[in-house]
Scaffold this motif. Structure first.
Motif, PDB file in Angstrom:
ATOM      1  N   VAL A   1      48.119  58.497  28.192  1.00 30.45           N
ATOM      2  CA  VAL A   1      46.850  59.146  27.896  1.00 30.45           C
ATOM      3  C   VAL A   1      45.735  58.117  27.725  1.00 30.45           C
ATOM      4  N   ARG A   2      44.522  58.638  27.706  1.00 28.36           N
ATOM      5  CA  ARG A   2      43.325  57.827  27.452  1.00 28.36           C
ATOM      6  C   ARG A   2      42.651  58.415  26.225  1.00 28.36           C
ATOM      7  N   SER A   3      42.259  57.548  25.290  1.00 28.04           N
ATOM      8  CA  SER A   3      41.590  58.003  24.070  1.00 28.04           C
ATOM      9  C   SER A   3      40.348  57.168  23.809  1.00 28.04           C
ATOM     10  N   ALA A   4      39.348  57.812  23.225  1.00 26.79           N
ATOM     11  CA  ALA A   4      38.097  57.134  22.884  1.00 26.79           C
ATOM     12  C   ALA A   4      38.041  56.920  21.374  1.00 26.79           C
ATOM     13  N   PHE A   5      37.470  55.790  20.971  1.00 26.10           N
ATOM     14  CA  PHE A   5      37.355  55.427  19.567  1.00 26.10           C
ATOM     15  C   PHE A   5      35.959  54.876  19.323  1.00 26.10           C
ATOM     16  N   TRP A   6      35.411  55.169  18.158  1.00 28.73           N
ATOM     17  CA  TRP A   6      34.165  54.541  17.739  1.00 28.73           C
ATOM     18  C   TRP A   6      34.505  53.277  16.981  1.00 28.73           C
ATOM     19  N   HIS A   7      33.814  52.191  17.330  1.00 30.94           N
ATOM     20  CA  HIS A   7      33.927  50.942  16.582  1.00 30.94           C
ATOM     21  C   HIS A   7      32.508  50.465  16.310  1.00 30.94           C
ATOM     22  N   GLU A   8      32.103  50.568  15.051  1.00 30.76           N
ATOM     23  CA  GLU A   8      30.718  50.307  14.660  1.00 30.76           C
ATOM     24  C   GLU A   8      29.827  51.207  15.504  1.00 30.76           C
ATOM     25  N   ASP A   9      28.928  50.659  16.315  1.00 30.23           N
ATOM     26  CA  ASP A   9      28.053  51.512  17.125  1.00 30.23           C
ATOM     27  C   ASP A   9      28.504  51.602  18.578  1.00 30.23           C
ATOM     28  N   ARG A  10      29.715  51.140  18.874  1.00 33.85           N
ATOM     29  CA  ARG A  10      30.229  51.168  20.248  1.00 33.85           C
ATOM     30  C   ARG A  10      31.318  52.218  20.410  1.00 33.85           C
ATOM     31  N   LEU A  11      31.296  52.876  21.545  1.00 29.01           N
ATOM     32  CA  LEU A  11      32.364  53.775  21.927  1.00 29.01           C
ATOM     33  C   LEU A  11      33.279  52.997  22.867  1.00 29.01           C
ATOM     34  N   VAL A  12      34.563  52.935  22.543  1.00 25.97           N
ATOM     35  CA  VAL A  12      35.515  52.222  23.387  1.00 25.97           C
ATOM     36  C   VAL A  12      36.611  53.178  23.828  1.00 25.97           C
TER      37      VAL A  12
ATOM     38  N   VAL B   1      24.428  60.273  26.921  1.00 28.16           N
ATOM     39  CA  VAL B   1      24.247  60.632  25.512  1.00 28.16           C
ATOM     40  C   VAL B   1      23.304  61.827  25.450  1.00 28.16           C
ATOM     41  N   PHE B   2      23.720  62.856  24.739  1.00 22.83           N
ATOM     42  CA  PHE B   2      22.932  64.070  24.596  1.00 22.83           C
ATOM     43  C   PHE B   2      22.544  64.250  23.140  1.00 22.83           C
ATOM     44  N   SER B   3      21.406  64.913  22.924  1.00 23.56           N
ATOM     45  CA  SER B   3      20.956  65.209  21.567  1.00 23.56           C
ATOM     46  C   SER B   3      21.172  66.688  21.292  1.00 23.56           C
ATOM     47  N   PHE B   4      22.011  66.976  20.328  1.00 25.09           N
ATOM     48  CA  PHE B   4      22.213  68.363  19.918  1.00 25.09           C
ATOM     49  C   PHE B   4      20.933  68.932  19.333  1.00 25.09           C
ATOM     50  N   ALA B   5      20.229  68.128  18.538  1.00 22.71           N
ATOM     51  CA  ALA B   5      18.992  68.582  17.908  1.00 22.71           C
ATOM     52  C   ALA B   5      17.962  68.984  18.960  1.00 22.71           C
ATOM     53  N   GLU B   6      17.834  68.205  20.030  1.00 22.43           N
ATOM     54  CA  GLU B   6      16.877  68.547  21.095  1.00 22.43           C
ATOM     55  C   GLU B   6      17.279  69.846  21.784  1.00 22.43           C
ATOM     56  N   ARG B   7      18.565  70.016  22.026  1.00 22.12           N
ATOM     57  CA  ARG B   7      19.058  71.236  22.659  1.00 22.12           C
ATOM     58  C   ARG B   7      18.789  72.438  21.759  1.00 22.12           C
ATOM     59  N   LEU B   8      18.974  72.260  20.469  1.00 23.46           N
ATOM     60  CA  LEU B   8      18.739  73.328  19.518  1.00 23.46           C
ATOM     61  C   LEU B   8      17.261  73.719  19.502  1.00 23.46           C
TER      62      LEU B   8
END
Length: 95
Positions: free
Chosen positions: A24-35, A82-89
């Motif tokens: 499988v492939r998994s994504a993780f947040w590390h500080e401000d980076r998505l890896v 990157v999408f903004s939920f707030a903008e969509r709302l």
């Protein structure tokens, strides 16, 4: 290394017995980076897609995290939108 716990014979989330080994492939947040980590051995429920990692996989993921996911060891980079939920709302509230 001897596992400290037994991997499940059925999915603990949906109770399906339909669990098979996979990579499988998994994504993780590390500080401000998505890896992203690819090729993780896991048991995967074919019904709800829940993933179960053995102790060795968890330890190697933790080791990568502890090393800060060194950029020079990455196989490649992905561009991620990157999408903004707030903008969509805001747009959905406009009559």
């Amino acid at each position: 290394m001897e596992p400290t716990h037994r991997l499940p014979d059925f999915c603990e989330h949906c109770e399906s017995p339909n669990i098979l080994p996979d990579r499988v492939r998994s994504a993780f947040w590390h500080e401000d980076r998505l890896v992203v980590i690819e090729d993780i051995p896991a048991l995967v429920c074919r019904d709800c897609r829940e993933q179960y990692y053995d102790d060795q996989a968890v330890m190697l993921i933790d080791q990568l995290r502890g090393e800060g996911f060194p950029p020079d060891q990455a196989l490649r980079e992905l561009r991620v939108p990157v999408f903004s939920f707030a903008e969509r709302l805001k747009r959905s509230e406009v009559p």
